[in-house]
Every structure is written in structure tokens, then in C-alpha cells.
Design a protein around this motif. Sequence first.
Motif, mmCIF file in Angstrom:
data_model
loop_
_atom_site.group_PDB
_atom_site.id
_atom_site.type_symbol
_atom_site.label_atom_id
_atom_site.label_comp_id
_atom_site.label_asym_id
_atom_site.label_seq_id
_atom_site.Cartn_x
_atom_site.Cartn_y
_atom_site.Cartn_z
ATOM 1 N N LEU A 146 0.908 -1.228 -0.179
ATOM 2 C CA LEU A 146 -0.059 0.144 -0.219
ATOM 3 C C LEU A 146 0.884 1.283 0.026
ATOM 4 O O LEU A 146 0.450 2.348 -0.363
ATOM 5 C CB LEU A 146 -1.110 0.027 1.309
ATOM 6 C CG LEU A 146 -1.954 -0.893 1.263
ATOM 7 C CD1 LEU A 146 -2.834 -1.153 2.781
ATOM 8 C CD2 LEU A 146 -3.116 -0.869 0.201
ATOM 9 N N ALA A 147 2.101 1.351 0.653
ATOM 10 C CA ALA A 147 3.133 2.385 0.751
ATOM 11 C C ALA A 147 3.757 2.492 -0.360
ATOM 12 O O ALA A 147 4.363 3.874 -0.767
ATOM 13 C CB ALA A 147 3.706 2.416 2.083
ATOM 14 N N ASP A 148 3.813 1.625 -1.270
ATOM 15 C CA ASP A 148 4.825 1.734 -2.401
ATOM 16 C C ASP A 148 4.030 2.357 -3.613
ATOM 17 O O ASP A 148 3.123 2.046 -4.067
ATOM 18 C CB ASP A 148 5.114 0.274 -2.934
ATOM 19 C CG ASP A 148 6.325 0.336 -4.039
ATOM 20 O OD1 ASP A 148 6.722 1.361 -4.341
ATOM 21 O OD2 ASP A 148 6.692 -0.673 -4.283
ATOM 22 N N PRO A 149 4.568 3.566 -3.999
ATOM 23 C CA PRO A 149 3.888 4.551 -5.275
ATOM 24 C C PRO A 149 4.251 3.748 -6.587
ATOM 25 O O PRO A 149 3.812 4.320 -7.520
ATOM 26 C CB PRO A 149 4.323 5.847 -4.768
ATOM 27 C CG PRO A 149 5.674 5.584 -4.087
ATOM 28 C CD PRO A 149 5.666 4.514 -3.321
ATOM 29 N N GLY A 150 5.309 2.882 -6.521
ATOM 30 C CA GLY A 150 5.772 2.428 -7.895
ATOM 31 C C GLY A 150 6.861 3.090 -8.460
ATOM 32 O O GLY A 150 7.260 2.664 -9.595
ATOM 33 N N VAL A 151 7.380 4.261 -7.817
ATOM 34 C CA VAL A 151 8.454 4.895 -8.310
ATOM 35 C C VAL A 151 9.666 4.638 -7.484
ATOM 36 O O VAL A 151 9.728 5.180 -6.320
ATOM 37 C CB VAL A 151 8.152 6.454 -8.380
ATOM 38 C CG1 VAL A 151 9.101 7.311 -8.964
ATOM 39 C CG2 VAL A 151 6.950 6.512 -9.369
#
Length: 225
Positions: A146-151
Motif C-alpha cells: 500500500l505504501a509503495d507508489p511504484g516509483v
Amino acid sequence: MQVIKLPTWLIKHLDGMRRSFFWKGREKCLGGHCLVNWAKCCLPKKCGGLGILNLSIQNQALLMKWLWKLQQEPDSTWATSIQLLYGTTDIITLSSDNKISLAFKDILSFKDFFIASTSCVRGAQRITRKWSPTSLYTSASAYGILADPGVGSPYHTLLWKLKIPPKVKVFLWVVLLDRALTQQNLLKRNRPTISACKCCNHDIIETATHLFVQCDYAVQLWTML
């Protein structure tokens, strides 16, 4: 946080205390004392943040575990209680519009997101996603997703594996984000200062790159080291 959804005002209050303690070591501090946005500080280290716990996301990860238990542990005391109280443990059927407890209503508020995150349809096939390598739901694994924005961050591996004191790592992190209080950044904050570098005789504005890499004084220091 495992039982109820924390009110927004409470999370803001707690974050205010944590932010003030982190930047100034006291209960309250001014906005100008915070060199980096708190949301950035709460990003995972691999995404360019400090990995400080995001209370809102942690709260969600803890509450969604009850939804996972309803699906995966139908014989548990929790699932049995829900079956007796509401006649079903199917989270798709359960609705927060029914006469249910406030605590359970908070849990069901994440139902749509949980269902969408757990499975998806690809063509004519429904694919179940895993929350962890073991397929078990843990609040830690859910928080990581959930905390990983993918960048990603290009320097996180090098920076956080350095064998130096944590406070030095944090300082380097601030420098890499160009948030150190150089003359250039002080001018941006409308603070009275001179624009030229104080460490060399060149009339060059003091930026982070100049201060730590290009300045004559810095070059001599690095050469000695």
C-alpha cells in the motif's frame, strides 16, 4: 489501530508531534523547520523516503486483515461471530448499510479496495494476487504494497547501506533532495543571507552541488580524505 479507523484529525495531531520531534526534538515546531515534506519522509526508502511509518496506511493494513480472515479462516472465532451476528461471512454480501457495529463498519469501509486488490480478471480468467510470498496476509506485507507508489529511487541502495551513523545518512538524504539550507535555499525561503559561497573566493551562488563538490575548499577536503 487494529480495531477502529483512526479519525483524520487524530492522525494529523500524531503526525504533527512526530514531525516536530524528528526535525527539532521538541513537541512543536514551525513549518520552516521541516526541510522535507512529511509525506515524502513517510515513503519507503526504496522510493526516496525515510521509511517513517505512515499511520493512515498502517491503520488500513491492520483493519484489512480482518477481511482476509473472513475469506481464509472461516472456522476462526472471528468468522464464526460474524456469521452468527450477520448471517454471512461473504465480504461481497456484507454491507456497511446494515445495522452493524461502528468498528465493523470501519473495517468494511475498505471492502471494495480489498476485493479489487485481492483478485482481478484477465480475459476469461480470474487471477488471485498474493499479499506475500507465502500467500498469507500480514499487516507488514500489506503495508509494503500500500505504501509503495511504484516509483523507485536511484540512490537508495547505495545510501542506506553505507556504514555511517544514521544522522549522517539522513543529512545526505536531505542534500540529495536539495533541501539542505544552502545560501540558495535560504534565499528561496526569503531568509536574509548573501548569495555567494563563504568557503571560496569565487562569486558563485552556494548550491548543494557547489558546496559539497565544486567549491575549492570542498575539493581540497576530498583530496585530503
